[in-house]
Write an enzyme that holds these catalytic residues in place. Structure first.
Site, mmCIF file in Angstrom:
data_model
loop_
_atom_site.group_PDB
_atom_site.id
_atom_site.type_symbol
_atom_site.label_atom_id
_atom_site.label_comp_id
_atom_site.label_asym_id
_atom_site.label_seq_id
_atom_site.Cartn_x
_atom_site.Cartn_y
_atom_site.Cartn_z
ATOM 1 N N HIS A 46 52.177 -2.780 99.982
ATOM 2 C CA HIS A 46 53.644 -3.091 99.874
ATOM 3 C C HIS A 46 54.441 -2.139 100.655
ATOM 4 O O HIS A 46 55.596 -1.250 99.618
ATOM 5 C CB HIS A 46 54.366 -3.828 98.971
ATOM 6 N N HIS A 52 55.848 -6.960 104.456
ATOM 7 C CA HIS A 52 56.050 -7.134 103.110
ATOM 8 C C HIS A 52 55.044 -6.651 102.399
ATOM 9 O O HIS A 52 55.408 -6.021 101.253
ATOM 10 C CB HIS A 52 57.030 -8.425 102.435
ATOM 11 N N GLU A 96 63.511 -17.799 75.413
ATOM 12 C CA GLU A 96 62.420 -17.230 74.584
ATOM 13 C C GLU A 96 61.264 -15.996 76.316
ATOM 14 O O GLU A 96 61.037 -15.210 74.926
ATOM 15 C CB GLU A 96 61.350 -17.950 74.928
ATOM 16 N N HIS A 149 56.693 -30.788 71.070
ATOM 17 C CA HIS A 149 56.735 -30.306 69.687
ATOM 18 C C HIS A 149 55.764 -29.437 69.355
ATOM 19 O O HIS A 149 55.365 -28.467 67.795
ATOM 20 C CB HIS A 149 57.849 -30.345 68.911
#
Length: 673
Positions: A35, A270, A419, A481
């Site tokens: 890159h 890129h 999280e 859950h």
């Protein structure tokens, strides 16, 4: 180092910048992979930061008080490798020539522990920024604990470079939000604002006002309109350093593949080499010799290598300060050394409880909380929290303060419902040094932080994940859950240690194992429901074997019942039912496949005799993987779909997790052999 004041200084500075660009072009072209765009656009920033602003010692990359540098957009790795080589780290020009090749020090994306000077493994976008937040949190915590008014032993900055792709990722938003809330004034992020991503101009998907977004996060936002303006870059970096109450975002307007006549400001630059012809054109535009490859003028190298002496001087000054600190505050100095080296104090496990069967059933999450608090009293580096689930995960350190803005000495971290950021921040805390981090959530939400856990495993970081509510026994909250595939997916990840203890005492052993583990992440999978406490003589200390005979029969067993976690108790009850029918069953507890596989073949065959082909595994999760232990003739009492909403005991019964069903399955197996 002062800014250039003469035309000659300016010419040298520009040559230093362009050397980064040509090295990046040449290395990527030689590898025919990489890159080039971002390293070429960010070369001025790299030059200013690494030669005028950042405090680092190339000859001692592990100096504790160095500034940390995180290249969150790891695809721009040739920027970092060029700077490491030029400023005098243990990276050679030949290493740059071996970019992306087998066994080289310069892999496609930066890898922690592989290349000297690389602070963290980056590549999955956004996570590097979250790592940097963790590093900045560690700096503030250690400074609050160990610095004295006259001695700043912990006194450095964390710099992160990110791009549009990083800021599109949700983990960056999570981490930036928390960093702003915490007021991490020594965190400085430079945003490579070049308007280009792989698919084209960023306006096809990303049109938000990034500056206003970060202002809303309570960051200081600074603007540099020209990414080639060395003086403006330096001024912005110094202004960021001067802000002590907020993290800073420097919006740096750059041109991807700057200097490439046909590919500047194009998505074509890129993620692919420019091509030989375009490299020559770019070198010509930059005023470099187009016929030379990997050209580093001696005056450029000499200029960059001044970083070596500056680094030595900076570390020597710090060492003098530290020596005086040690003389006046010997106890604090000893504690700091223990923290930064990861040394476990003598007697670190002496306060751990032993649970008794007669005291009643205990959820392993509750036992974990008691073990964690006992360990925290003896291990001052143990620090962490939960993704807004501390009351459920039992991860709060009782009697200790919370890590908050203005109270950085706290060891309880409020991660919020973040999280993914929590996982990456935990890695940053450990990478900084001085912290042994843990973080809690429900096992089902391991999927939210899985990318961070995977990179932690790549880096072999011994961070501890406390994952509770480990099966369909969660009950009424229902299938959203109730984890069924998570345990199998975590076991499938290399270099992750998964521990699923069967009772309170084995949970204590799991924590001992986690603290002793120093080369990989550890996942503690813990129950919501209460479980009977087994006699310590049955389980004591044997979790370290990964699998062992928990309850045996007389003579050779007719069948092996292999279980983990809560389901061990169903296997034990089924063993009794089978005994009433004169069927001899052995119960094998296997809390960790990874630890079991480390044993000798002789031990594994002792636990799982090859001649006993009747084998039944019991685990409230998908059966995938158990075939290695039950064989082609065996069975698994497991989950073949998602759970259901009902009281936990009802859910277990309806999905077959009862002693009666386990015994019936065993009988049927034996009849069909």
């Amino acid at each position: 180092m002062d800014s250039p004041k003469t035309d000659q200084d300016h010419i040298l500075s520009q040559c230093c910048v362009n050397t980064i660009r040509t090295l990046a072009m040449d290395a990527i072209q030689k590898a025919n992979s990489g890159h080039p765009g971002a390293p070429m656009g960010l070369a001025p920033l790299g030059y200013v930061l690494w030669t005028r602003v950042m405090q680092h010692n190339p000859k001692n990359p592990d100096w504790p008080n160095r500034d940390r540098f995180v290249l969150s957009g790891g695809h721009a790795s040739m920027l970092l490798y060029s700077l490491l080589y030029l400023t005098g780290y243990d990276v050679t020009l030949d290493d740059l020539k071996a970019f992306r090749q087998w066994g080289s020090k310069t892999p496609g994306h930066p890898e922690y522990g592989h290349t000297p000077g690389v602070e963290t493994t980056t590549g999955p976008l956004g996570q590097g920024l979250a790592n940097a937040v963790g590093m900045a949190m560690a700096e503030r915590h250690l400074a609050a604990r160990y610095n004295r008014p006259e001695y700043a032993i912990v006194d450095h900055y964390t710099y992160a470079v990110c791009g549009d792709g990083d800021l599109m990722e949700g983990v960056a938003s999570e981490a930036a939000s928390l960093a702003g809330h915490l007021g991490l004034g020594r965190l400085i992020c430079i945003y490579d604002d070049n308007d280009i991503s792989i698919e084209g101009h960023t306006d096809i998907a990303f049109t938000e006002d990034v500056a206003k977004r970060f202002e809303a996060y309570h960051w200081q936002v600074l603007q540099v309109a020209d990414g080639n303006d060395l003086a403006a870059i330096e001024q912005a970096l110094n202004a960021a350093k001067a802000e002590t109450g907020r993290p800073s975002l420097i919006v740096l307007k750059t041109h991807i593949a700057y200097g490439s006549p046909n590919k500047q400001d194009s998505a074509d630059a890129h993620g692919a080499p420019l091509g030989e012809e375009e490299v020559c054109l770019a070198k010509g535009f930059l005023g470099c010799d187009k016929d030379q490859h990997f050209c580093v003028p001696q005056n450029v190298l000499d200029h960059y290598r001044l970083a070596v002496e500056r680094g030595r001087e900076a570390e020597a000054a710090w060492q003098t300060r530290y020596d005086a600190f040690r003389r006046e505050h010997p106890q604090a100095a000893d504690e700091w050394v223990n923290a930064i080296t990861g040394f476990l104090p003598r007697g670190w496990d002496e306060d751990l409880l032993t649970f008794r069967p007669e005291d009643g059933s205990v959820a392993t999450r509750a036992a974990s909380g008691k073990a964690l608090n006992a360990l925290a009293k003896r291990i001052p580096t143990l620090m962490g929290g939960s993704a807004d689930l501390a009351p459920s995960n039992k991860t709060f350190l009782e009697g200790l303060p919370v890590f908050q803005k203005g109270a950085y000495e706290g060891r309880n971290i409020r991660f919020g419902v973040r999280e993914h950021a929590m996982g990456a921040i935990m890695s940053g805390l450990f990478l900084h040094g001085g912290i042994r981090p843990y973080g809690g959530t429900f096992l089902v939400f391991a999927d939210y932080l899985r990318p961070a856990l995977r990179v932690a495993a790549l880096m072999k970081l011994p961070v501890i994940y406390v994952m509770t509510h480990d099966s369909v026994a969660v009950g009424e909250d229902g299938p959203t859950h109730q984890p069924v595939e998570q345990i199998a997916s975590l076991r499938a990840m290399p270099d992750v240690l998964v521990l699923r203890p069967c009772d309170a005492n084995e949970t204590v052993d799991a924590w001992i194992q986690a603290v002793r583990t120093n080369n990989r992440p550890v996942v503690l999978a813990l129950s919501r429901q209460k479980l009977p406490v087994l006699d310590r003589k049955q389980t004591g200390g044997r979790l370290s074997r990964g699998g062992y005979v928990l309850s045996d029969c007389d003579g050779t067993p007719d069948i092996l019942l292999i279980a983990t976690g809560a389901e061990v108790h169903q296997a034990l009850a089924a063993q009794k039912l089978l005994a009433e029918k004169k069927i001899a069953a052995r119960v094998v507890n296997m809390p960790s496949w990874e630890l079991f596989e480390k044993n000798s073949d002789a031990y594994k065959q002792e636990v799982l005799p090859p001649q006993v082909t009747a084998r039944l595994a019991v685990e409230a999760g998908v059966p995938m993987g158990w075939e290695r232990y039950v064989g082609s003739a065996g069975r698994v009492v497991g989950m073949n779909g998602f759970g259901a909403s009902a009281p936990g005991g009802t859910v277990l019964k309806n999905f077959g997790f009862t002693a009666e069903n386990v015994a019936a399955q065993a009988e049927e197996m034996l009849k069909n052999l």
